[in-house]
Write a protein that holds these residues in place. Structure first.
Motif, PDB file in Angstrom:
ATOM      1  N   CYS A  84      -7.301  -7.033  -6.067  1.00  0.00           N
ATOM      2  CA  CYS A  84      -6.981  -6.141  -4.743  1.00  0.00           C
ATOM      3  C   CYS A  84      -5.379  -6.088  -4.666  1.00  0.00           C
ATOM      4  O   CYS A  84      -4.904  -7.111  -4.461  1.00  0.00           O
ATOM      5  CB  CYS A  84      -7.828  -6.616  -3.584  1.00  0.00           C
ATOM      6  SG  CYS A  84      -7.200  -5.804  -2.032  1.00  0.00           S
ATOM      7  N   TYR A  85      -4.855  -4.789  -4.844  1.00  0.00           N
ATOM      8  CA  TYR A  85      -3.225  -4.701  -4.499  1.00  0.00           C
ATOM      9  C   TYR A  85      -3.048  -4.030  -3.193  1.00  0.00           C
ATOM     10  O   TYR A  85      -1.875  -3.706  -2.666  1.00  0.00           O
ATOM     11  CB  TYR A  85      -2.819  -3.787  -5.534  1.00  0.00           C
ATOM     12  CG  TYR A  85      -3.154  -4.198  -6.894  1.00  0.00           C
ATOM     13  CD1 TYR A  85      -2.364  -5.033  -7.791  1.00  0.00           C
ATOM     14  CD2 TYR A  85      -4.536  -4.038  -7.540  1.00  0.00           C
ATOM     15  CE1 TYR A  85      -2.442  -5.575  -9.066  1.00  0.00           C
ATOM     16  CE2 TYR A  85      -4.570  -4.354  -8.838  1.00  0.00           C
ATOM     17  CZ  TYR A  85      -3.767  -5.402  -9.613  1.00  0.00           C
ATOM     18  OH  TYR A  85      -3.751  -5.701 -10.821  1.00  0.00           O
ATOM     19  N   CYS A  86      -4.125  -4.049  -2.280  1.00  0.00           N
ATOM     20  CA  CYS A  86      -3.729  -3.469  -1.001  1.00  0.00           C
ATOM     21  C   CYS A  86      -2.699  -4.255  -0.015  1.00  0.00           C
ATOM     22  O   CYS A  86      -2.717  -5.681  -0.183  1.00  0.00           O
ATOM     23  CB  CYS A  86      -4.899  -3.480  -0.022  1.00  0.00           C
ATOM     24  SG  CYS A  86      -6.240  -2.294  -0.646  1.00  0.00           S
ATOM     25  N   TYR A 106     -13.692  -4.298   4.638  1.00  0.00           N
ATOM     26  CA  TYR A 106     -12.978  -3.778   3.194  1.00  0.00           C
ATOM     27  C   TYR A 106     -13.642  -2.640   2.714  1.00  0.00           C
ATOM     28  O   TYR A 106     -14.882  -2.588   2.393  1.00  0.00           O
ATOM     29  CB  TYR A 106     -12.799  -5.089   2.183  1.00  0.00           C
ATOM     30  CG  TYR A 106     -11.850  -4.474   0.881  1.00  0.00           C
ATOM     31  CD1 TYR A 106     -10.473  -4.201   1.302  1.00  0.00           C
ATOM     32  CD2 TYR A 106     -12.344  -4.303  -0.031  1.00  0.00           C
ATOM     33  CE1 TYR A 106      -9.701  -3.763   0.192  1.00  0.00           C
ATOM     34  CE2 TYR A 106     -11.718  -3.830  -1.250  1.00  0.00           C
ATOM     35  CZ  TYR A 106     -10.325  -3.691  -0.780  1.00  0.00           C
ATOM     36  OH  TYR A 106      -9.266  -3.192  -1.917  1.00  0.00           O
ATOM     37  N   THR A 109     -11.434  -0.350  -1.717  1.00  0.00           N
ATOM     38  CA  THR A 109     -10.453   0.649  -2.343  1.00  0.00           C
ATOM     39  C   THR A 109     -10.137   0.236  -3.676  1.00  0.00           C
ATOM     40  O   THR A 109      -9.979   1.222  -4.415  1.00  0.00           O
ATOM     41  CB  THR A 109      -9.083   0.454  -1.329  1.00  0.00           C
ATOM     42  OG1 THR A 109      -9.466   0.384   0.051  1.00  0.00           O
ATOM     43  CG2 THR A 109      -8.055   1.459  -1.699  1.00  0.00           C
ATOM     44  N   CYS A 110     -10.123  -1.180  -4.003  1.00  0.00           N
ATOM     45  CA  CYS A 110      -9.369  -1.359  -5.387  1.00  0.00           C
ATOM     46  C   CYS A 110     -10.725  -1.705  -6.269  1.00  0.00           C
ATOM     47  O   CYS A 110     -10.350  -2.282  -7.266  1.00  0.00           O
ATOM     48  CB  CYS A 110      -8.619  -2.583  -5.360  1.00  0.00           C
ATOM     49  SG  CYS A 110      -7.030  -2.539  -4.202  1.00  0.00           S
TER      50      CYS A 110
HETATM   51 ZN   LIG Z   1      -7.590  -3.547  -2.413  1.00  0.00          ZN
END
Ligand SMILES: [Zn+2]
Length: 291
Positions: A84-86, A106, A109-110
């Motif tokens: 996860c890059y958030c 969460y 997203t990733c």
């Molecule tokens: Zn993420």
């Protein structure tokens, strides 16, 4: 130790000793910037002063990252992990729904980034575990039935931070499981994290422990007694009170004894019952403690 920690430690000890169990001491020191051997030694000394003896001490979490690596690999082998890059600000967007404890749900997203999208990311990722549909339910010794749907109430959650440090959820699940812990007693603020640990327990093949989440200590006006109340640090309280005075005040506020009295932890073990501890809050007039 803060008074809230003293209370949780007291109840853990009473619950164990009223049934001839063994108490495990563990230093949860993954957040290395806020911990030190000096603090750990102070904590052992405070527990000893209170009469809350432990039967054995596990190696500190800060020494166990290679153990946690092995369990992280189990999740990877089950294809349950993704990077996860958030950023923090993405996760804390004002629209994100969150739990009462401030944990953000969460949105995944990733979860489905492609390999080339991942390769293009410039930052090192945190690692999340995918959560399944379904309800996780437990019978808490102090709070009764509690249930959560991880997909709605939590979402895929982080097990290893971007800086490589394993999070509480993974570390305590591994430590409890490897030590054969059968009962977890801690503050009510952690009740919402129990279903995440139950999920990890099931993945790692550990049985679920019994949980007891003790009520929070509140001031008479309903304010939560916090770490900012420096006069409620045990270091300060010890200047004014004996251990039986302090334990007697806590026990009376919690309904374990009917009248304020000086009582040792050992004497109190005979009076202990989880039935008396039901509820979300215990009101404690801190000013009364010093009188
Ligand atoms: Zn993420």
């Amino acid at each position: 130790m803060h008074l809230g920690n003293v209370f949780a430690a007291l109840i853990a000890w009473l619950s164990v000793k009223s049934r001839s169990g063994a108490l495990v001491l563990r230093m949860e020191d993954l957040d290395t910037q806020r911990t030190s051997e000096e603090f750990a030694q102070q904590l052992r000394e405070d527990l000893t002063w209170l009469g809350l003896t432990w039967d054995w001490e596990m190696p500190a979490q800060s020494t166990r990252s290679e153990v946690y690596d092995r369990y992280f690999e189990i999740l990877r082998e089950k294809d349950l992990l993704y990077p996860c890059y958030c950023t923090r600000s993405q996760l804390h967007s004002v629209n994100a729904p969150h739990l009462s404890d401030g944990t953000y749900v969460y949105p995944g997203t990733c979860r489905n980034l492609t390999d080339s999208q991942r390769a293009a990311m410039k930052r090192s990722p945190a690692w999340r575990v995918k959560v399944p549909e379904g309800i996780w339910q437990l019978q808490d010794l102090a709070q009764g039935t509690f249930s959560q749907d991880l997909t709605k109430d939590c979402g895929d959650f982080v097990v290893r931070r971007a800086d490589g440090v394993y999070v509480y959820q993974l570390a305590v699940t591994v430590d409890d499981g490897e030590a054969g812990v059968t009962e977890v007693v801690r503050g009510l603020d952690l009740l919402g994290s129990a279903p995440r640990q139950m999920y990890l327990q099931s993945l790692f093949g550990f049985s679920h422990p019994q949980y007891g989440h003790v009520p929070m200590l509140l001031a008479p006006d309903g304010r939560r007694l916090s770490k900012r109340d420096r006069d409620l640090d045990l270091g300060e309280l010890r200047k004014h009170l004996s251990a039986p005075q302090l334990i007697g005040s806590l026990a009376c506020s919690a309904g374990l004894i009917d009248q304020p009295a000086e009582i040792s932890a050992r004497e109190l073990a005979g009076e202990f019952s989880w039935q008396k501890l039901r509820g979300e809050a215990i009101y404690l007039d801190a000013a009364q403690l010093m009188r």
